[in-house]
Structures are given as structure tokens and as C-alpha cells.
Design a protein around this motif. Sequence first.
Motif, PDB file in Angstrom:
ATOM      1  N   ALA A   1       0.810  -1.221   0.000  1.00  0.00           N
ATOM      2  CA  ALA A   1       0.000   0.000   0.000  1.00  0.00           C
ATOM      3  C   ALA A   1       0.844   1.272   0.000  1.00  0.00           C
ATOM      4  O   ALA A   1       0.690   2.132  -0.869  1.00  0.00           O
ATOM      5  CB  ALA A   1      -0.944  -0.017   1.204  1.00  0.00           C
ATOM      6  N   PHE A   2       1.748   1.410   0.964  1.00  0.00           N
ATOM      7  CA  PHE A   2       2.494   2.664   1.076  1.00  0.00           C
ATOM      8  C   PHE A   2       3.370   2.905  -0.150  1.00  0.00           C
ATOM      9  O   PHE A   2       3.600   4.052  -0.543  1.00  0.00           O
ATOM     10  CB  PHE A   2       3.350   2.681   2.340  1.00  0.00           C
ATOM     11  N   GLN A   3       3.845   1.846  -0.751  1.00  0.00           N
ATOM     12  CA  GLN A   3       4.789   1.982  -1.857  1.00  0.00           C
ATOM     13  C   GLN A   3       4.131   2.338  -3.181  1.00  0.00           C
ATOM     14  O   GLN A   3       4.815   2.800  -4.090  1.00  0.00           O
ATOM     15  CB  GLN A   3       5.588   0.681  -2.007  1.00  0.00           C
ATOM     16  N   VAL A   4       2.824   2.117  -3.302  1.00  0.00           N
ATOM     17  CA  VAL A   4       2.181   2.367  -4.597  1.00  0.00           C
ATOM     18  C   VAL A   4       0.964   3.288  -4.527  1.00  0.00           C
ATOM     19  O   VAL A   4       0.659   3.974  -5.509  1.00  0.00           O
ATOM     20  CB  VAL A   4       1.763   1.045  -5.285  1.00  0.00           C
ATOM     21  N   GLU A   5       0.257   3.309  -3.409  1.00  0.00           N
ATOM     22  CA  GLU A   5      -1.055   3.966  -3.418  1.00  0.00           C
ATOM     23  C   GLU A   5      -1.005   5.476  -3.578  1.00  0.00           C
ATOM     24  O   GLU A   5      -1.812   6.061  -4.309  1.00  0.00           O
ATOM     25  CB  GLU A   5      -1.817   3.639  -2.119  1.00  0.00           C
ATOM     26  N   GLY A   6      -0.086   6.160  -2.885  1.00  0.00           N
ATOM     27  CA  GLY A   6      -0.164   7.612  -2.842  1.00  0.00           C
ATOM     28  C   GLY A   6      -1.381   8.017  -2.037  1.00  0.00           C
ATOM     29  O   GLY A   6      -1.730   7.363  -1.054  1.00  0.00           O
ATOM     30  N   ALA A   7      -2.041   9.116  -2.465  1.00  0.00           N
ATOM     31  CA  ALA A   7      -3.260   9.585  -1.775  1.00  0.00           C
ATOM     32  C   ALA A   7      -3.053   9.570  -0.270  1.00  0.00           C
ATOM     33  O   ALA A   7      -3.905   9.106   0.486  1.00  0.00           O
ATOM     34  CB  ALA A   7      -4.457   8.714  -2.169  1.00  0.00           C
ATOM     35  N   TRP A   8      -1.932  10.109   0.154  1.00  0.00           N
ATOM     36  CA  TRP A   8      -1.475   9.941   1.540  1.00  0.00           C
ATOM     37  C   TRP A   8      -2.398  10.584   2.567  1.00  0.00           C
ATOM     38  O   TRP A   8      -2.454  10.140   3.715  1.00  0.00           O
ATOM     39  CB  TRP A   8      -0.066  10.502   1.681  1.00  0.00           C
TER      40      TRP A   8
END
Length: 454
Positions: free
Chosen positions: A29-36
Motif C-alpha cells: 500500500a504505502f509503496q504504490v497507493e499515494g493519496a497519503w
Amino acid sequence: MNSTEKERNPLLSRAAFGHDFHWGVSNAAFQVEGAWNENDKGPSIWDTFTQKKGNIYGGHQAKIACDFYNRYPSDLDLMSALGIPDLRFSISWPRILPKGTGKVNPKGLAFYDRLVDETLEKGITPWVTLYHWDLPQSLQEQGGWINRDIIHWFEDYAQIVVKTLGDRVKNWMVLNEPMVFTGGGYFLGIHAPGKKGLANFIPAVHHATLCQGIGGRVIREFSPGANIGTTFSCSYVEPYRDTPRDHKAARKIDALLNRLFLEPALGRGYPINDLKLLQRLERHMKPEDEELMKFDFDYIGLQNYTREKVKFSISTPILWANIVKAENRKVHFNEMGWEVYPESIYHMLHQFSAYPEVKKIIITESGTAFDDKVKNGEVHDPNRTKYIQDVLHQVWKAKQEGVPVQGYFIWTFTDNFEWAEGYRPRFGIVYNDHTTQERIIKSSGQWYSDFLKS
């Protein structure tokens, strides 16, 4: 490729591995999703860690990453077009519970509902990891993995996810590489949350071990019939020299890197005999913990990238052992500084399968990073293609020898945010332009597609 070449190398056909072998790609998730910070997502320890100067190569951040949060439909279309049948991805804890506990974020759950539905609609089987390192920052402010309360926080979070997705998701992983997130984040300080020292590391190890077992039981309770695993990073460890001191040092590093979390899950307890510093774990043990640590996993997720050569060292007290870097051994290494050694996975498959409690092994991560460049709109990465081919030969060889290996997932689909290394290393079989978000299938990705369709 002609028929004579195919006869010489049965790995050119997917059928060589059997009809029940799983093939896929993995991401986190953290490595691809963005939309932090979109749709009420809370901050994670990695959101906080990446914002501090000097923590990440080049000052890179993952606020956008691969924008998978918004672009997952087109990425799944691309995956489907390549003929990739399985996708491993993780759930962002702070997207579900912005504060780590308490009020659930319905927008976060809705995202993963849509993601699971769309994978299934496109004929892709989802494999879900509950925890891939992005702990809610609010829980870290209460001690994070050092605080024993995390076993209750994690149990509640796992129940929410499994109750929501368990009717459709049948393949689960509890933790991703607990040795890495405890070692990097609570001992060396090079990963989030940046804590250092044994006083942080030891309780974090024990609490992660407990959550490993607890997570398995949650999935079993709320998704009966699910295929449940957890993943372990591992490296084939050898002594640097053929001396008693180096052999002893290698046993210590093997216990630390390869056995520390595996053996408690199998009901064998911690490998204290080979690594005396683990005696410090005993002060954190409660009477019920021996049982809590155990779980009868359906499969073990093996994640291997390299081997390590270890020598005795007087400069590292307590361990008295040191890993000799690949560059100092004058061997071929990748962008991470890891030796390119496909045979490592063969040895680790045999090492893990030697435990009678291990029923099945899925290689949930395997890959390598090279300096990929776009030329004339294409990305040729023959070194990665050769590496994957060589690794698959080793996997096939182990399978032929009776190792119960039943799956292979490439790390990773698109180039992504590689933790402390930022965007510099590229592991993907699909090139991602991190400025424009353009995807370009690399020659390795095309090879994998051809292999899967063969």
C-alpha cells in the motif's frame, strides 16, 4: 524460440510447474497507493518518517507514489492484458483506522472493497497482506510495536478487515517481513519509526511474533476455509571463511535473519541456543505467550533476494558477527548492493521445507533492481529477465526434489517507492515514470507475460 531450445529448458513452459502453481506480482500500500491524506486517511509512521530530512534517498516522498489509489483500474487492465493471474497487495492500516483504533473510516474500507471487486471482475485473484509496515502514527506515539497493547490494536484492526473482505478474499498474509520492520525500524533506525537499540528491538520482536499468531487466528475465525500464511524475509547465509569462528558467526546471523520469527510460529520457540542475546525476550514473556505465538499456517511466504557471507567480528559486540558486503567480495550486485545469486532461493526453499510443520511454501516476493532506462519509448532489462529465469530454474529444481513450493510472485509490478532508497532502485517489470505516471512494459514484463501464456 525453437523446439530444440524448449526441450533443453522445460522452464520455458509454465506447465513445467504444474496446473496448481500460483503466478503473480506483489506490491504494498504505502509503496504504490499515494493519496497519503485523501478521503480521511490518517498519517502512518512512514508518512512521518519520509518528511524528516536525511531519512530517504534524495528527499523522496511517497505522497503520490504510483498513484495506485486512483489508477488501480488501468493497472489491473494492464495486469490482465499481460496474463498475470494473481495480485498480492496490502491494506493500509491508517486508511481503515485513521487513529489506529476506534472509529472506522468508511471511505478507506470502500476503497479496498472496490479494489477486491475489480480484481475479481478482471479474473485476477487477490492475495491480501494485513500489515506491510505502515503503522498508524497515532499508535507509534503510544509506543508502537514496543507497547504490548499493540496485540489488541492489531487484533481489532484485523477483525475489521477480514469481516469486510473475507467473503471474497480467500488468500491472506498476516505480516510482511517482521524481521525487516523490527530490525530496520526499532534497532538500526534506518526505517520508520527510526528507533534504535536492543531496548526497542527486543519488545518489538516479541509483540510482532504475538501478532503473527493472533492475526492467523482472526482470519481463521472470520474467514473459515481461507488460505492463511505470513511472510518471512530470508537470505542464504554462509561463512565467509571455513573457520570455526566464521561458522559460528554464520549460525548466529541465520538465527537472526531466517529463524527468529519462523520458529516461534511453528511452535518451536525462539532460536535462543544459537543466538544468546534472544534470552532478553524472556523478560517480555507472559505464561500464555507460548501458545499465542503459534499458529498452524496453511503456507509460509518466502521472500528471498540474495545470500549473505558472514565472518567473525570483534567490532560488533553481542553478535560478534558481521555481514561482508557484496561489493567487498567483488561479486555481481544490484542497485540495492545485494549480490545477484539466484541459487539462494533454492537453498532457502530446502531450509524452510526441512521443518515438518511447514506444509506449503509460496514465494511471495522475488526480484531484483537494476538501473533501467527508457530508450525510444522502450525499456530493455535483460539482466532482470535473466535473473527471473535463473531463479525459476532454481525453484523448479527444488520442486522436482520434493519441496512443496506452490507459487511465485515477482516483486514488483510497477517501479515504486522503495522505502529508505526512495525511487532510485527499480524492481518493476513495468517501468513507472514517477513524474508523469506513464507505465511502460519492460522486456522482463513481456517475457513474464509470454511465459504465463505459454
